[in-house]
Design an enzyme around this catalytic site. Structure first.
Site, PDB file in Angstrom:
ATOM      1  N   HIS A 113       0.306  -1.157   0.045  1.00 27.25           N
ATOM      2  CA  HIS A 113       0.002   0.462  -0.053  1.00 27.25           C
ATOM      3  C   HIS A 113       0.925   1.072  -0.242  1.00 27.25           C
ATOM      4  CE1 HIS A 113       0.640   1.221   4.582  1.00 27.25           C
ATOM      5  NE2 HIS A 113       0.983  -0.377   4.498  1.00 27.25           N
ATOM      6  N   CYS A 152       3.130  -4.878   7.301  1.00 23.80           N
ATOM      7  CA  CYS A 152       2.726  -5.006   5.411  1.00 23.80           C
ATOM      8  C   CYS A 152       3.659  -3.669   4.752  1.00 23.80           C
ATOM      9  CB  CYS A 152       1.266  -4.092   5.781  1.00 23.80           C
ATOM     10  SG  CYS A 152       0.038  -4.036   6.268  1.00 23.80           S
TER      11      CYS A 152
END
Length: 212
Positions: free
Chosen positions: A165, A181
């Site tokens: 992301h 992440c």
């Protein structure tokens, strides 16, 4: 909106992310200097980062690729803080990334099951247990920890809860700060998002391996 106002808004919410750093990140006082303007996008323009502030190895570039992975594969190298999107001609588009803190990085094989544009964010159960004060949801936007785009990684029908992301903390690219992440500059995740379809294979490597 003046770029300084955008940046100040981003800095104020930096500690909120589940896929972001676990706690506040110490940054320089000249945060606005990281940004040079904006790139048109909908429903929000994407803040652009001054690449001269990045180590050259973390800037988007085309490199020679000699690995065995087939074209179209995303290869995440946790140790080198880089993503490679393998191309047909023996090259790869390489991007710098920020990765999870020790003990939070994940490795393995996955695929992109869905894609999000300025996605909403919510913390995982684990993150809430570690920090009960985290907000339970945040709408997509400039103050969202997932940034301009998110690629959701699944194994079969199971959500791994790990994402590739964007980030509103450009100074974290090349660092090991997140809760697992893989974060990219917003302009880079927009570029990658446009190049890969749902179903794309993603290999996340540590110590040169993605299998135990």
């Amino acid at each position: 909106m003046p770029i300084r106002r955008i940046v100040l808004g981003l800095i104020l919410i930096a500690p909120l992310a589940a896929c972001n750093a676990r706690g506040p990140v110490n940054v320089a006082s000249d945060d606005a200097a990281w940004y040079t303007g904006t790139m048109p996008d909908k429903p929000f323009d994407v803040p652009l980062v001054d690449k001269s502030r990045l180590d050259p190895k973390y800037r988007r570039q085309v490199v020679r690729y000699t690995g065995p992975e087939k074209p179209g594969t995303i290869v995440v190298d946790i140790d080198n803080r880089q993503i490679a999107l393998v191309q047909e001609d023996g090259s790869a588009i390489q991007y710098g990334v920020g990765v999870g803190k020790a003990g939070f990085s994940w490795k393995g094989e996955a695929h992109i099951a869905r894609k999000g544009v300025w996605p909403d964010w919510s913390p995982t159960t684990t993150m809430v247990s570690l920090n009960p004060d985290l907000p339970r949801t945040r709408k997509g936007g400039l103050d969202n920890p997932l940034g301009a785009r998110a690629l959701y990684l699944y194994q079969g029908n199971r959500d791994t809860l790990f994402r590739i992301h964007g980030t509103n903390e450009p100074w974290s690219i090349g660092e090991q700060l997140s809760s697992g992440c893989v974060r990219m500059l917003n302009e880079d995740i927009v570029d990658l998002y446009e190049r890969v379809p749902v179903g794309t294979q993603v290999l996340v490597k540590r110590n040169g391996k993605y299998r135990v």
